[in-house]
Motif scaffolding. Structure first.
Motif, PDB file in Angstrom:
ATOM      1  N   TYR A 218       7.249  -3.231  -8.221  1.00  0.00           N
ATOM      2  CA  TYR A 218       7.822  -4.299  -9.041  1.00  0.00           C
ATOM      3  C   TYR A 218       9.107  -4.821  -8.409  1.00  0.00           C
ATOM      4  O   TYR A 218       9.304  -6.032  -8.265  1.00  0.00           O
ATOM      5  CB  TYR A 218       8.068  -3.813 -10.476  1.00  0.00           C
ATOM      6  N   TYR A 219       9.955  -3.917  -7.965  1.00  0.00           N
ATOM      7  CA  TYR A 219      11.251  -4.355  -7.424  1.00  0.00           C
ATOM      8  C   TYR A 219      11.174  -4.811  -5.962  1.00  0.00           C
ATOM      9  O   TYR A 219      12.127  -5.357  -5.434  1.00  0.00           O
ATOM     10  CB  TYR A 219      12.318  -3.276  -7.645  1.00  0.00           C
ATOM     11  N   ARG A 220      10.025  -4.597  -5.331  1.00  0.00           N
ATOM     12  CA  ARG A 220       9.806  -5.202  -4.020  1.00  0.00           C
ATOM     13  C   ARG A 220       9.709  -6.728  -4.147  1.00  0.00           C
ATOM     14  O   ARG A 220      10.021  -7.469  -3.221  1.00  0.00           O
ATOM     15  CB  ARG A 220       8.496  -4.639  -3.430  1.00  0.00           C
ATOM     16  N   LYS A 221       9.255  -7.198  -5.291  1.00  0.00           N
ATOM     17  CA  LYS A 221       9.069  -8.641  -5.503  1.00  0.00           C
ATOM     18  C   LYS A 221      10.053  -9.248  -6.504  1.00  0.00           C
ATOM     19  O   LYS A 221      10.092 -10.467  -6.646  1.00  0.00           O
ATOM     20  CB  LYS A 221       7.642  -8.910  -6.013  1.00  0.00           C
ATOM     21  N   HIS A 222      10.783  -8.445  -7.253  1.00  0.00           N
ATOM     22  CA  HIS A 222      11.643  -8.981  -8.316  1.00  0.00           C
ATOM     23  C   HIS A 222      13.045  -8.399  -8.219  1.00  0.00           C
ATOM     24  O   HIS A 222      13.222  -7.233  -7.870  1.00  0.00           O
ATOM     25  CB  HIS A 222      11.066  -8.636  -9.694  1.00  0.00           C
ATOM     26  N   ALA A 226      14.649  -7.568  -3.927  1.00  0.00           N
ATOM     27  CA  ALA A 226      13.318  -8.023  -3.537  1.00  0.00           C
ATOM     28  C   ALA A 226      13.301  -8.362  -2.052  1.00  0.00           C
ATOM     29  O   ALA A 226      14.268  -8.909  -1.523  1.00  0.00           O
ATOM     30  CB  ALA A 226      12.922  -9.248  -4.356  1.00  0.00           C
ATOM     31  N   TYR A 227      12.217  -8.030  -1.385  1.00  0.00           N
ATOM     32  CA  TYR A 227      12.132  -8.377   0.032  1.00  0.00           C
ATOM     33  C   TYR A 227      10.764  -8.947   0.397  1.00  0.00           C
ATOM     34  O   TYR A 227      10.403  -9.025   1.559  1.00  0.00           O
ATOM     35  CB  TYR A 227      12.481  -7.182   0.927  1.00  0.00           C
ATOM     36  N   TYR A 228       9.994  -9.382  -0.607  1.00  0.00           N
ATOM     37  CA  TYR A 228       8.703 -10.029  -0.347  1.00  0.00           C
ATOM     38  C   TYR A 228       8.924 -11.534  -0.291  1.00  0.00           C
ATOM     39  O   TYR A 228       9.743 -12.071  -1.041  1.00  0.00           O
ATOM     40  CB  TYR A 228       7.728  -9.671  -1.465  1.00  0.00           C
ATOM     41  N   GLY A 229       8.197 -12.222   0.571  1.00  0.00           N
ATOM     42  CA  GLY A 229       8.263 -13.685   0.625  1.00  0.00           C
ATOM     43  C   GLY A 229       9.340 -14.179   1.568  1.00  0.00           C
ATOM     44  O   GLY A 229       9.869 -13.424   2.383  1.00  0.00           O
TER      45      GLY A 229
ATOM     46  N   GLY C  37       1.918  -5.465  24.595  1.00  0.00           N
ATOM     47  CA  GLY C  37       2.489  -4.585  23.581  1.00  0.00           C
ATOM     48  C   GLY C  37       3.109  -5.337  22.410  1.00  0.00           C
ATOM     49  O   GLY C  37       4.070  -4.882  21.798  1.00  0.00           O
ATOM     50  N   LEU C  38       2.542  -6.498  22.110  1.00  0.00           N
ATOM     51  CA  LEU C  38       3.059  -7.335  21.020  1.00  0.00           C
ATOM     52  C   LEU C  38       1.920  -7.704  20.067  1.00  0.00           C
ATOM     53  O   LEU C  38       0.799  -7.939  20.520  1.00  0.00           O
ATOM     54  CB  LEU C  38       3.653  -8.640  21.576  1.00  0.00           C
ATOM     55  N   PHE C  39       2.240  -7.743  18.780  1.00  0.00           N
ATOM     56  CA  PHE C  39       1.217  -8.250  17.865  1.00  0.00           C
ATOM     57  C   PHE C  39       1.779  -9.422  17.056  1.00  0.00           C
ATOM     58  O   PHE C  39       2.991  -9.589  16.950  1.00  0.00           O
ATOM     59  CB  PHE C  39       0.640  -7.148  16.977  1.00  0.00           C
ATOM     60  N   VAL C  40       0.874 -10.245  16.524  1.00  0.00           N
ATOM     61  CA  VAL C  40       1.283 -11.383  15.700  1.00  0.00           C
ATOM     62  C   VAL C  40       0.683 -11.193  14.319  1.00  0.00           C
ATOM     63  O   VAL C  40      -0.400 -10.647  14.164  1.00  0.00           O
ATOM     64  CB  VAL C  40       0.870 -12.752  16.294  1.00  0.00           C
ATOM     65  N   ILE C  41       1.436 -11.637  13.318  1.00  0.00           N
ATOM     66  CA  ILE C  41       1.052 -11.369  11.929  1.00  0.00           C
ATOM     67  C   ILE C  41       1.444 -12.560  11.060  1.00  0.00           C
ATOM     68  O   ILE C  41       2.365 -13.313  11.381  1.00  0.00           O
ATOM     69  CB  ILE C  41       1.706 -10.054  11.428  1.00  0.00           C
ATOM     70  N   LYS C  42       0.730 -12.702   9.962  1.00  0.00           N
ATOM     71  CA  LYS C  42       0.993 -13.755   8.973  1.00  0.00           C
ATOM     72  C   LYS C  42       2.393 -13.578   8.380  1.00  0.00           C
ATOM     73  O   LYS C  42       2.821 -12.458   8.133  1.00  0.00           O
ATOM     74  CB  LYS C  42      -0.063 -13.620   7.871  1.00  0.00           C
ATOM     75  N   PRO C  43       3.094 -14.691   8.099  1.00  0.00           N
ATOM     76  CA  PRO C  43       4.378 -14.579   7.396  1.00  0.00           C
ATOM     77  C   PRO C  43       4.152 -14.134   5.948  1.00  0.00           C
ATOM     78  O   PRO C  43       3.060 -14.272   5.407  1.00  0.00           O
ATOM     79  CB  PRO C  43       4.950 -15.998   7.473  1.00  0.00           C
ATOM     80  N   SER C  44       5.195 -13.638   5.329  1.00  0.00           N
ATOM     81  CA  SER C  44       5.119 -13.085   3.978  1.00  0.00           C
ATOM     82  C   SER C  44       5.048 -14.186   2.930  1.00  0.00           C
ATOM     83  O   SER C  44       5.840 -15.132   2.948  1.00  0.00           O
ATOM     84  CB  SER C  44       6.368 -12.240   3.718  1.00  0.00           C
ATOM     85  N   GLY C  45       4.098 -14.065   1.998  1.00  0.00           N
ATOM     86  CA  GLY C  45       4.110 -14.898   0.799  1.00  0.00           C
ATOM     87  C   GLY C  45       3.904 -16.382   1.006  1.00  0.00           C
ATOM     88  O   GLY C  45       4.328 -17.183   0.171  1.00  0.00           O
ATOM     89  N   SER C  73       4.899 -10.564   7.228  1.00  0.00           N
ATOM     90  CA  SER C  73       4.315  -9.872   6.074  1.00  0.00           C
ATOM     91  C   SER C  73       5.109  -8.607   5.768  1.00  0.00           C
ATOM     92  O   SER C  73       5.509  -7.876   6.672  1.00  0.00           O
ATOM     93  CB  SER C  73       2.874  -9.489   6.403  1.00  0.00           C
ATOM     94  N   SER C  74       5.303  -8.344   4.474  1.00  0.00           N
ATOM     95  CA  SER C  74       6.030  -7.133   4.098  1.00  0.00           C
ATOM     96  C   SER C  74       5.269  -5.876   4.518  1.00  0.00           C
ATOM     97  O   SER C  74       5.837  -4.791   4.565  1.00  0.00           O
ATOM     98  CB  SER C  74       6.297  -7.117   2.587  1.00  0.00           C
ATOM     99  N   ASP C  75       3.987  -6.020   4.834  1.00  0.00           N
ATOM    100  CA  ASP C  75       3.197  -4.880   5.286  1.00  0.00           C
ATOM    101  C   ASP C  75       3.295  -4.650   6.793  1.00  0.00           C
ATOM    102  O   ASP C  75       2.562  -3.816   7.347  1.00  0.00           O
ATOM    103  CB  ASP C  75       1.722  -5.084   4.898  1.00  0.00           C
ATOM    104  N   THR C  76       4.181  -5.373   7.470  1.00  0.00           N
ATOM    105  CA  THR C  76       4.291  -5.252   8.923  1.00  0.00           C
ATOM    106  C   THR C  76       4.504  -3.802   9.396  1.00  0.00           C
ATOM    107  O   THR C  76       3.860  -3.374  10.371  1.00  0.00           O
ATOM    108  CB  THR C  76       5.405  -6.189   9.443  1.00  0.00           C
ATOM    109  N   PRO C  77       5.341  -2.995   8.735  1.00  0.00           N
ATOM    110  CA  PRO C  77       5.492  -1.615   9.217  1.00  0.00           C
ATOM    111  C   PRO C  77       4.186  -0.808   9.162  1.00  0.00           C
ATOM    112  O   PRO C  77       3.968   0.080  10.000  1.00  0.00           O
ATOM    113  CB  PRO C  77       6.546  -1.026   8.278  1.00  0.00           C
ATOM    114  N   THR C  78       3.321  -1.120   8.191  1.00  0.00           N
ATOM    115  CA  THR C  78       2.019  -0.441   8.132  1.00  0.00           C
ATOM    116  C   THR C  78       1.191  -0.807   9.361  1.00  0.00           C
ATOM    117  O   THR C  78       0.601   0.081  10.014  1.00  0.00           O
ATOM    118  CB  THR C  78       1.258  -0.840   6.848  1.00  0.00           C
ATOM    119  N   HIS C  79       1.153  -2.087   9.672  1.00  0.00           N
ATOM    120  CA  HIS C  79       0.407  -2.534  10.858  1.00  0.00           C
ATOM    121  C   HIS C  79       0.969  -1.862  12.120  1.00  0.00           C
ATOM    122  O   HIS C  79       0.214  -1.441  12.996  1.00  0.00           O
ATOM    123  CB  HIS C  79       0.490  -4.068  10.999  1.00  0.00           C
ATOM    124  N   THR C  80       2.305  -1.776  12.215  1.00  0.00           N
ATOM    125  CA  THR C  80       2.932  -1.179  13.399  1.00  0.00           C
ATOM    126  C   THR C  80       2.473   0.269  13.599  1.00  0.00           C
ATOM    127  O   THR C  80       2.099   0.674  14.701  1.00  0.00           O
ATOM    128  CB  THR C  80       4.472  -1.232  13.263  1.00  0.00           C
TER     129      THR C  80
END
Lengths: 242, 242, 242, 242
Positions: A218-222, A226-229, C37-45, C73-80
């Protein structure tokens, strides 16, 4: 009068069929101008394909029509109660979206079972008590609003962090900082109702998410952290799409 | 002959694929001119994309073809029985819509579990008795109509306030003041069948709505005191979309 | 910089709404250039309808932004974490597709119940352990990647032949030789989750497919002896559609 | 060579995505010229959007390619067995349609529960025995055809009046007098699988339709006494849509 807000409310109403949240005319969105103390709402029973921004009806916080040639949504008294009781909301939406109505018919909360839920709703989406005979027979739509407010009060739920409810035996109301955000929340509610239905059929274990996962998502987006978007905490206030 | 009614029945038939109520040609709509005692119905087994208003077949209340080059729907005798037994209906529709057929296959009523149901149907949508061997082997389609009429009579259900039935092991028939209204009712039936299926899987509690909620929602949209829509009680008679 | 890869990742992202794998912006795809050694990813939100190839953000294998004006994307560390741990993958996708999330919410593997599964996944698609409180509170997205890697290690699952996972209480991640192949695998995962849900409701028997059927179907499409498609084993590496 | 049949088979293949029976390339249709003893089939693993009538591959009844630049469907040996064993069929289709695959994964017949079923299938659509280890490892696709034929023989089912099967753990095959009719039957199978799944969840009663209802509905559309459609019994042989 309120031309910009009418356009915004019109746009939000038109999102309902796009997002597959309504059948026929079974839905309505309103939006409020807090400075003027007036809200605008869809007229009653008009097809989406025939709707125009100028059809929107202007209502004051006593629930009276201030401007408009058409009858406002029959749910207007419910919107009026909610705008008075929940001072920080800017838009309200009501639909009969099918997964949410299934939970409402069963008089069950939509439980917080996954991050999809926690990203938007900080805990269960409550099912209200069913309205009593007296509440249904007297000022039904106003009573609907009052039952919603009572549910949040009795269960100590914060209307800002859980921006939706199921009126038992009826269906969902959702709200947000703007009409667009209310529609967004109504779509998330429908998505999590679908997910939860299937998850609850797959297992009888307790699968409610822990409090720390709710906190994180919840607090990732609110809020401040917040750090999403793309714009820190502001982005989820302005964007119809998160 | 009856050109306007043919167009109206054609339009109502074409709504079936739009509303996702039919697969292939599995559905038909008819409409009646009560003054002339004639109804028009879709021809049998013709694809919707090939259908024209002039293909509609004209039938009298003895079930005989009065005009038309094509075979009428094989369900014509069912429509004939219903027009004779239910004098206030102006249109009839039959579909194999999947949620409704699931209840029909299970030989179960679609129970009144929410306001979505109560807005259109004043009580359970009944599942008929299955047809007997004799009824199936002799004048099957006519027997289907008779079983529908018998179901409403034996269970003391008013065909005007519960404008649909499930023929057990077969599927839904719906009707209304006009062909368009019949199609509207068939779509509501499908929507509430979907909602009810999921609600019934979510809980084993008795979740039928109370009589006072049925009264409130049904009469909010029907009869002298209706206040939904733009023209009081009249609006829901003329509009295909409520 | 990496223009061709950005286009490829953009195209793969745009497949998500086409394949009905995302609601709003709830999904992201990345692709890697192993030589650089580089990847590209969608921006967040960012909404899919507003996305452009040049919006893609370039990240190095330490998870730092190397190029791009938008937040990744906020999920970038997961991808890494996954690109570091799984050296043979070229693309990763994360979605909140509803059937997969239902299994994730229930913390259940998607079991191998049919050839549709075996054609792509050589065994169950595992549900990870839920993240602990500490993992959620500290470097959440990185922890998500670590839990995925740990799940594959502890359960001795080969990430190449089972190219997807359910993060419990969250949702699916899938990967593949290319971004397009990762999206393909995410769609197969969603399709088999839907099939498995219904099969598991239909029977309580053990219906897991035997090992020899897994062997046959998986190796009919993968490896030296593959004979599905137009170019022996190569076809399923290059084609987004098998 | 066989240009007209290639067009017909191409058209029938293109109906699969239109009717939502396939994901990606997971389906194939073939059609036979009985006079020449040759059938044509979709090439393996080619996207529907790229397919052309001239891509169709010509096969003889020994299962050998007679003409064509592409690899035929990997299921070609299954089609070959069926054309040899079932002399009156003119087209065969295989899909991974999700409701049908759910029953196949559960190794359950699709039972005859409603007239929607009886209109096309004169009894249960059988689930085959699962293939044995030996059958899977040796001539898998040919064994699939043999298991289908054995299922019909052992259970004394007539392949003309029950024109489809579920291969257990795999999925449906359907057939008909023409490729188009086979596709029609595959869609009916998927529709009744969906209906039956829900009906079976709604009740534990025995809801199989009686023999006399099967007789009535099946023979209303098939054989000398058929009276559905526009040309008596002939119409359902030529029309892709009933």
């Amino acid at each position: 009068m309120l031309e910009k807000l009418k356009q915004e409310v019109y746009d939000a109403n038109m999102r309902l069929p796009e997002l597959k949240l309504v059948t026929f005319t079974w839905g309505n969105v309103s939006g409020i101008d807090r400075n003027k103390g007036l809200f605008v709402i869809k007229p009653s029973g008009v097809e989406y394909s025939n709707l125009k921004p100028s059809d929107m009806v202007v209502i004051n916080l006593d629930g009276k029509v201030v401007e408009g040639n058409m009858n406002p949504s029959s749910d207007t008294p419910t919107h009026t109660v909610l705008y008075n009781a929940f001072p920080k909301i800017g838009g309200i939406v009501h639909t009969h979206s099918p997964w949410a109505v299934a939970f409402a018919a069963a008089k069950l909360d939509i439980p917080a079972l996954s991050t999809t839920h926690a990203d938007t709703f900080y805990g269960n989406i409550p099912a209200s008590d069913p309205l009593t005979k007296e509440e249904i027979e007297n000022s039904y739509e106003e009573s609907t609003g009052k039952v919603i407010v009572r549910t949040f009060k009795n269960r100590k739920i914060d209307y800002e962090s859980v921006p939706a409810v199921l009126v038992s035996q009826h269906g969902p109301f959702a709200w947000g900082e703007t009409p667009g955000k209310a529609v967004y929340n109504a779509k998330v509610l429908e998505a999590v109702a679908e997910i939860d239905y299937h998850a609850l059929q797959l297992t009888r274990d307790n699968i409610n998410v822990p409090q720390y996962l709710l906190d994180k998502h919840y607090y990732r987006k609110h809020g401040d952290k917040a750090y999403y978007g793309q714009e820190s905490a502001m982005s989820n206030i302005h964007a119809i799409h998160e």
